[in-house]
Design a protein around this motif. Structure first.
Motif, PDB file in Angstrom:
ATOM      1  N   ALA A  65      34.187  30.166  29.970  1.00 20.16           N
ATOM      2  CA  ALA A  65      34.939  29.377  30.953  1.00 20.16           C
ATOM      3  C   ALA A  65      35.771  30.279  31.864  1.00 20.16           C
ATOM      4  O   ALA A  65      35.868  30.036  33.076  1.00 20.16           O
ATOM      5  CB  ALA A  65      35.833  28.369  30.237  1.00 20.16           C
ATOM      6  N   TYR A  66      36.357  31.347  31.303  1.00 20.69           N
ATOM      7  CA  TYR A  66      37.109  32.286  32.155  1.00 20.69           C
ATOM      8  C   TYR A  66      36.172  32.918  33.181  1.00 20.69           C
ATOM      9  O   TYR A  66      36.524  33.054  34.362  1.00 20.69           O
ATOM     10  CB  TYR A  66      37.783  33.380  31.312  1.00 20.69           C
ATOM     11  CG  TYR A  66      38.830  32.877  30.354  1.00 20.69           C
ATOM     12  CD1 TYR A  66      39.897  32.100  30.801  1.00 20.69           C
ATOM     13  CD2 TYR A  66      38.764  33.175  28.991  1.00 20.69           C
ATOM     14  CE1 TYR A  66      40.862  31.636  29.915  1.00 20.69           C
ATOM     15  CE2 TYR A  66      39.719  32.712  28.103  1.00 20.69           C
ATOM     16  CZ  TYR A  66      40.763  31.940  28.564  1.00 20.69           C
ATOM     17  OH  TYR A  66      41.706  31.477  27.695  1.00 20.69           O
ATOM     18  N   ASP A  68      33.260  31.730  34.330  1.00 22.80           N
ATOM     19  CA  ASP A  68      32.808  30.725  35.313  1.00 22.80           C
ATOM     20  C   ASP A  68      33.913  30.395  36.312  1.00 22.80           C
ATOM     21  O   ASP A  68      33.665  30.295  37.520  1.00 22.80           O
ATOM     22  CB  ASP A  68      32.374  29.439  34.594  1.00 22.80           C
ATOM     23  CG  ASP A  68      31.118  29.639  33.754  1.00 22.80           C
ATOM     24  OD1 ASP A  68      30.432  30.668  33.941  1.00 22.80           O
ATOM     25  OD2 ASP A  68      30.829  28.773  32.899  1.00 22.80           O
ATOM     26  N   ASN A  69      35.127  30.214  35.809  1.00 26.24           N
ATOM     27  CA  ASN A  69      36.232  29.832  36.689  1.00 26.24           C
ATOM     28  C   ASN A  69      36.680  30.994  37.582  1.00 26.24           C
ATOM     29  O   ASN A  69      37.144  30.772  38.705  1.00 26.24           O
ATOM     30  CB  ASN A  69      37.403  29.285  35.872  1.00 26.24           C
ATOM     31  CG  ASN A  69      37.052  27.924  35.271  1.00 26.24           C
ATOM     32  OD1 ASN A  69      36.330  27.140  35.876  1.00 26.24           O
ATOM     33  ND2 ASN A  69      37.556  27.646  34.075  1.00 26.24           N
ATOM     34  N   LYS A  72      34.116  31.081  40.369  1.00 25.73           N
ATOM     35  CA  LYS A  72      34.366  29.966  41.272  1.00 25.73           C
ATOM     36  C   LYS A  72      35.571  30.267  42.179  1.00 25.73           C
ATOM     37  O   LYS A  72      35.513  30.059  43.394  1.00 25.73           O
ATOM     38  CB  LYS A  72      34.634  28.710  40.427  1.00 25.73           C
ATOM     39  CG  LYS A  72      34.681  27.421  41.204  1.00 25.73           C
ATOM     40  CD  LYS A  72      34.812  26.239  40.216  1.00 25.73           C
ATOM     41  CE  LYS A  72      35.349  25.025  40.959  1.00 25.73           C
ATOM     42  NZ  LYS A  72      36.025  24.078  40.069  1.00 25.73           N
ATOM     43  N   ALA A  73      36.644  30.789  41.580  1.00 27.07           N
ATOM     44  CA  ALA A  73      37.857  31.078  42.353  1.00 27.07           C
ATOM     45  C   ALA A  73      37.599  32.159  43.401  1.00 27.07           C
ATOM     46  O   ALA A  73      38.134  32.115  44.515  1.00 27.07           O
ATOM     47  CB  ALA A  73      38.983  31.508  41.414  1.00 27.07           C
ATOM     48  N   ALA A 100      44.411  31.127  39.801  1.00 27.36           N
ATOM     49  CA  ALA A 100      43.076  31.016  39.188  1.00 27.36           C
ATOM     50  C   ALA A 100      42.456  32.396  38.971  1.00 27.36           C
ATOM     51  O   ALA A 100      41.729  32.610  37.995  1.00 27.36           O
ATOM     52  CB  ALA A 100      42.158  30.160  40.057  1.00 27.36           C
ATOM     53  N   ASN A 104      42.041  33.570  35.085  1.00 32.33           N
ATOM     54  CA  ASN A 104      40.649  33.699  34.661  1.00 32.33           C
ATOM     55  C   ASN A 104      40.152  35.139  34.724  1.00 32.33           C
ATOM     56  O   ASN A 104      39.356  35.560  33.884  1.00 32.33           O
ATOM     57  CB  ASN A 104      39.759  32.763  35.484  1.00 32.33           C
ATOM     58  CG  ASN A 104      40.090  31.307  35.192  1.00 32.33           C
ATOM     59  OD1 ASN A 104      39.881  30.831  34.081  1.00 32.33           O
ATOM     60  ND2 ASN A 104      40.640  30.603  36.170  1.00 32.33           N
TER      61      ASN A 104
END
Ligand code: MN3
Length: 235
Positions: A65-66, A68-69, A72-73, A100, A104
């Motif tokens: 999740a880190y 992926d985020n 994305k950020a 973010a 992340n």
């Protein structure tokens, strides 16, 4: 970047510290996002110190999740954050950096470092070489060092990390950071090259240890990869 921060980073780079920081975890670019590194051992390899389910969720869900985020950020972030190698990105995390990317990016860096510092449990697991000498010279003994590190890890309120770092003067220092901050980020008071790291977020231990963080922290010594810590110390 503020002039003061630039000067600080320049001084560290001049000392060869930042340029030599761990950087084996890829870089983000328009064509290649950051990716989840494989664990250097099986999910059940750290049991009974850390159980397989905790490791699987921690790596395949939390760390993923880190990653992926962060990706994305970065897509909508200022250009200065893009196409950076991970440690270079950490060096950009000041008070103006987007939360973010701080959270992340820190999560990705910290976990990538942490996995490499773990290994299956060994009897009489001890530091060796120059790191052992430095620990004994600065903390009196390995046992005194462990006591201080454990004390720091126990005092993290909420989620965060305990660290052994090498300062720009080449000294060892124990400290902590909140959330996913780390000592490579200019925003933290603790500044240096990470040698050893311990994740004290509840997600790292709660399934097995529940509220007993002290047991998790004490058992950690059995699974420390001291060869990796030694390599970090020599950077
Ligand atoms: Mn974690």
């Amino acid at each position: 970047m503020k002039r003061r921060q630039f000067l600080k980073l320049s001084a560290l780079a001049g000392a060869g510290l930042w340029l030599g920081a761990p950087n084996a975890w890829g870089s983000a670019s328009a064509t290649a996002d950051f990716s989840l590194p494989s664990l250097p051992f099986a999910y059940n390899a750290l049991a009974p110190i850390i159980d397989a389910q905790t490791m699987e969720i921690h790596h395949s869900k939390h760390h993923q999740a880190y990653v992926d985020n962060l990706n994305k950020a970065l897509k909508t972030a200022d250009a200065k954050f893009q196409n950076k190698e991970l440690t270079a990105l950490m060096a950009l995390i000041d008070g103006q950096a987007p939360a973010a990317i701080r959270n992340n990016g820190g999560g990705h860096y910290n976990h990538s470092l942490f996995w490499k510092l773990l290994q299956p449990a060994k009897a009489d697991n001890q530091p060796k070489g120059d790191l052992k000498k430095a620990i004994e010279s600065q903390f009196g003994s390995f046992d005194q060092f462990k006591a201080q590190f454990q004390d720091a890890a126990m005092k993290v309120f909420g989620s965060g990390w305990a660290w052994l770092i090498k300062t720009k003067e080449g000294k060892l220092q124990i400290g902590t950071t909140a959330n996913q901050d780390n000592p490579l980020m200019p925003i933290t008071t603790l500044q240096g090259i990470p040698v050893l790291a311990l994740d004290v977020w509840e997600h790292a231990y709660y399934l097995q240890y529940q509220n007993k963080r002290k047991d998790y922290v004490q058992n950690f010594w059995q699974i420390v990869n001291w060869s990796q810590a030694e390599a970090n110390f020599k950077l």
